[in-house]
Design a protein around this motif. Structure first.
Motif, PDB file in Angstrom:
ATOM      1  N   ARG A   1       1.527   2.440  -6.255  1.00 51.55           N
ATOM      2  CA  ARG A   1       1.966   3.681  -6.887  1.00 51.55           C
ATOM      3  C   ARG A   1       3.478   3.728  -7.056  1.00 51.55           C
ATOM      4  O   ARG A   1       3.989   4.450  -7.910  1.00 51.55           O
ATOM      5  CB  ARG A   1       1.498   4.881  -6.060  1.00 51.55           C
ATOM      6  N   SER A   2       4.204   2.954  -6.247  1.00 47.15           N
ATOM      7  CA  SER A   2       5.660   2.973  -6.334  1.00 47.15           C
ATOM      8  C   SER A   2       6.249   1.761  -7.045  1.00 47.15           C
ATOM      9  O   SER A   2       7.414   1.784  -7.448  1.00 47.15           O
ATOM     10  CB  SER A   2       6.272   3.050  -4.923  1.00 47.15           C
ATOM     11  N   HIS A   3       5.455   0.689  -7.217  1.00 47.38           N
ATOM     12  CA  HIS A   3       5.984  -0.519  -7.815  1.00 47.38           C
ATOM     13  C   HIS A   3       5.100  -1.096  -8.921  1.00 47.38           C
ATOM     14  O   HIS A   3       5.379  -2.190  -9.418  1.00 47.38           O
ATOM     15  CB  HIS A   3       6.188  -1.594  -6.736  1.00 47.38           C
ATOM     16  N   GLY A   4       4.066  -0.409  -9.298  1.00 53.20           N
ATOM     17  CA  GLY A   4       3.199  -0.919 -10.345  1.00 53.20           C
ATOM     18  C   GLY A   4       2.550  -2.232  -9.952  1.00 53.20           C
ATOM     19  O   GLY A   4       2.133  -2.427  -8.804  1.00 53.20           O
TER      20      GLY A   4
ATOM     21  N   GLN B   1      10.512   0.248  -9.598  1.00 50.58           N
ATOM     22  CA  GLN B   1      11.961   0.371  -9.469  1.00 50.58           C
ATOM     23  C   GLN B   1      12.652  -0.113 -10.730  1.00 50.58           C
ATOM     24  O   GLN B   1      12.143  -0.952 -11.464  1.00 50.58           O
ATOM     25  CB  GLN B   1      12.448  -0.474  -8.287  1.00 50.58           C
ATOM     26  N   SER B   2      13.848   0.398 -10.973  1.00 50.19           N
ATOM     27  CA  SER B   2      14.632  -0.062 -12.108  1.00 50.19           C
ATOM     28  C   SER B   2      15.165  -1.454 -11.814  1.00 50.19           C
ATOM     29  O   SER B   2      15.225  -1.896 -10.665  1.00 50.19           O
ATOM     30  CB  SER B   2      15.804   0.886 -12.361  1.00 50.19           C
TER      31      SER B   2
ATOM     32  N   ALA C   1      -6.033  -2.972   2.286  1.00 48.95           N
ATOM     33  CA  ALA C   1      -6.482  -2.403   3.561  1.00 48.95           C
ATOM     34  C   ALA C   1      -5.312  -1.815   4.343  1.00 48.95           C
ATOM     35  O   ALA C   1      -5.459  -0.827   5.058  1.00 48.95           O
ATOM     36  CB  ALA C   1      -7.185  -3.472   4.392  1.00 48.95           C
ATOM     37  N   ALA C   2      -4.129  -2.417   4.176  1.00 47.41           N
ATOM     38  CA  ALA C   2      -2.944  -1.934   4.884  1.00 47.41           C
ATOM     39  C   ALA C   2      -2.286  -0.745   4.184  1.00 47.41           C
ATOM     40  O   ALA C   2      -1.459  -0.062   4.786  1.00 47.41           O
ATOM     41  CB  ALA C   2      -1.931  -3.064   5.028  1.00 47.41           C
ATOM     42  N   GLY C   3      -2.642  -0.504   2.922  1.00 47.69           N
ATOM     43  CA  GLY C   3      -2.080   0.633   2.210  1.00 47.69           C
ATOM     44  C   GLY C   3      -0.922   0.302   1.297  1.00 47.69           C
ATOM     45  O   GLY C   3      -0.245   1.214   0.797  1.00 47.69           O
ATOM     46  N   LEU C   4      -0.685  -0.979   1.020  1.00 45.71           N
ATOM     47  CA  LEU C   4       0.390  -1.340   0.094  1.00 45.71           C
ATOM     48  C   LEU C   4       0.032  -0.958  -1.342  1.00 45.71           C
ATOM     49  O   LEU C   4       0.915  -0.743  -2.172  1.00 45.71           O
ATOM     50  CB  LEU C   4       0.665  -2.848   0.156  1.00 45.71           C
ATOM     51  N   GLY C   5      -1.233  -0.914  -1.641  1.00 49.22           N
ATOM     52  CA  GLY C   5      -1.698  -0.594  -2.986  1.00 49.22           C
ATOM     53  C   GLY C   5      -3.194  -0.790  -3.050  1.00 49.22           C
ATOM     54  O   GLY C   5      -3.872  -0.796  -2.017  1.00 49.22           O
ATOM     55  N   TRP C   6      -3.717  -0.979  -4.245  1.00 49.90           N
ATOM     56  CA  TRP C   6      -5.148  -1.236  -4.412  1.00 49.90           C
ATOM     57  C   TRP C   6      -5.307  -2.364  -5.433  1.00 49.90           C
ATOM     58  O   TRP C   6      -4.417  -2.634  -6.229  1.00 49.90           O
ATOM     59  CB  TRP C   6      -5.879   0.014  -4.882  1.00 49.90           C
TER      60      TRP C   6
END
Length: 388
Positions: A170-173, A264-265, A155-160
């Motif tokens: 989308r940025s951290h899998g 991230q690597s 709900a906050a937009g961290l992911g789904w």
């Protein structure tokens, strides 16, 4: 009136920016904000989950259902939720360890210092700074209270929430620890995230025990993480061979997620795994007595399940290893003080010895055995050998 509204809006914006900046400054990789009215009532979902029995022996899920169903059920005064996340992605695919059956596979998250301690410390520091600035009440949570972190994070937009029911970014899998700061302060919410799974079912197909009855639904009773951590009794016999060498949790559905390619690597990850927990030898783990177990896992989440459950898991992995040399390391546990350990040891020995040697051992060990659960393990093991 317009001037007062404008001033209130500026204060909300300033506090929102402050909360986000402080979260990043305190070591979190992501921070997003939501409000209670943006979060649906999750009680029907929880009721269906519990009604199916998918929660297994986790009675606390049923007991806390009303409070867990919505943030206001836990704290009616909450007005904003600051959701934070920390990346813990591995530097290699953890599934490669399946090719080394003599070693134990520990879930990636448990190879670090206990994330509850790490996250809670950072959240408390963030809350202290925020409360001093905002003059508002705050509460922080990290998987230790009836908070549905994953739906709130979405709900906050961290992911789904992906089809494996875990959060995907989308940025951290799929490799994120989640935490939250509830506050009575009025903050500006971020936009929620939408589902980007599409037709992909990689996570569902990766599950060794078929724990997903449908996309976005999980039956904990078949999940290796539940079986090796939350489950306090013997692991169901039909699922033991499917567990392989996983001795604490399972990462297969997370590791299969294609979105991990955007994570991230390893060099950028703030949490570093303990080298000795990446691929420990089963023989070494079988040698741990209670004191050694507590000392070795003193700062690890593994310590919370206790030595008996942990040895149950290690003995199961030993039985799946196909390595007859491990029989000598399992043998002492047939006389363990814990029935749970003795039963697991009997099963492991049945897998590691030939039928004749095991039958002789069973005759010797059951002569004085009084625990019915352990005797059942011996009987079932003898029957399975007779069928093979």
């Amino acid at each position: 009136m317009a001037a007062e509204t404008a001033r209130a809006d500026r204060q909300r914006l300033a506090l929102t920016q402050f909360a986000t900046a402080e979260a990043l400054a305190h070591g979190f990789d992501l921070c997003r904000i939501t409000t209670p009215e943006r979060i649906p009532d999750l009680r029907p979902v929880l009721q269906a989950f519990v009604g199916e029995g998918y929660h297994g022996s986790m009675a606390w899920m049923e007991e806390t259902l009303e409070r867990r169903g919505h943030p206001t059920g836990l704290w009616p005064e909450v007005r904003s939720l600051v959701m934070v996340a920390m990346n813990y992605g591995p530097d290699e695919d953890p599934r490669t360890l399946r090719e080394e059956p003599g070693r134990g596979a520990i879930s990636v998250y448990a190879r670090h210092r206990d994330y509850h301690d790490v996250m809670k410390g950072k959240l408390k520091a963030l809350a202290t700074r925020f409360a001093a600035r905002a003059g508002s009440d705050v509460k922080v949570f990290v998987d230790t209270a009836p908070v549905m972190e994953k739906p709130l994070a979405a709900a906050a937009g961290l992911g789904w929430q992906g089809k494996h029911t875990n959060l995907v970014s989308r940025s951290h899998g799929s490799w994120l620890f989640l935490g939250s700061m509830f506050t009575t302060a009025e903050l500006i919410p971020d936009a929620g995230e939408v589902d980007h799974c599409g037709s992909c079912r990689a996570c569902l197909d990766a599950c060794p025990t078929n724990a997903f009855p449908a996309p976005y639904r999980i039956d904990a009773r078949r999940c290796i993480s539940y079986l090796t951590i939350e489950n306090k009794g013997p692991i169901p016999a039909d699922l033991r061979p499917l567990i392989g060498n996983r001795i604490y949790g399972c990462d297969d559905c997370l590791a299969a997620c294609p979105w991990n390619k955007f994570a991230q690597s390893a060099a950028e990850i703030r949490l570093k795994a303990r080298a000795d927990l990446k691929a420990p030898e089963l023989a070494d783990l079988l040698a741990l007595d209670d004191a050694a177990f507590r000392a070795h896992f003193s700062a690890s989440p593994i310590k919370r399940i206790g030595r008996d459950r942990f040895l149950r898991n290690v003995l199961t992995a030993a039985g799946n290893s196909g390595d007859g040399d491990l029989a000598g390391h399992c043998r002492p546990h047939l006389s363990d003080t814990s029935p749970l350990v003795r039963g697991a040891a009997a099963w492991a020995m049945a897998r590691l010895l030939d039928a004749g040697a095991f039958a002789a051992l069973a005759k010797q060990m059951t002569a004085d055995e009084q625990d019915e659960m352990v005797l059942t393990e011996w009987r079932d093991a003898l029957a399975s050998q007779g069928e093979s």
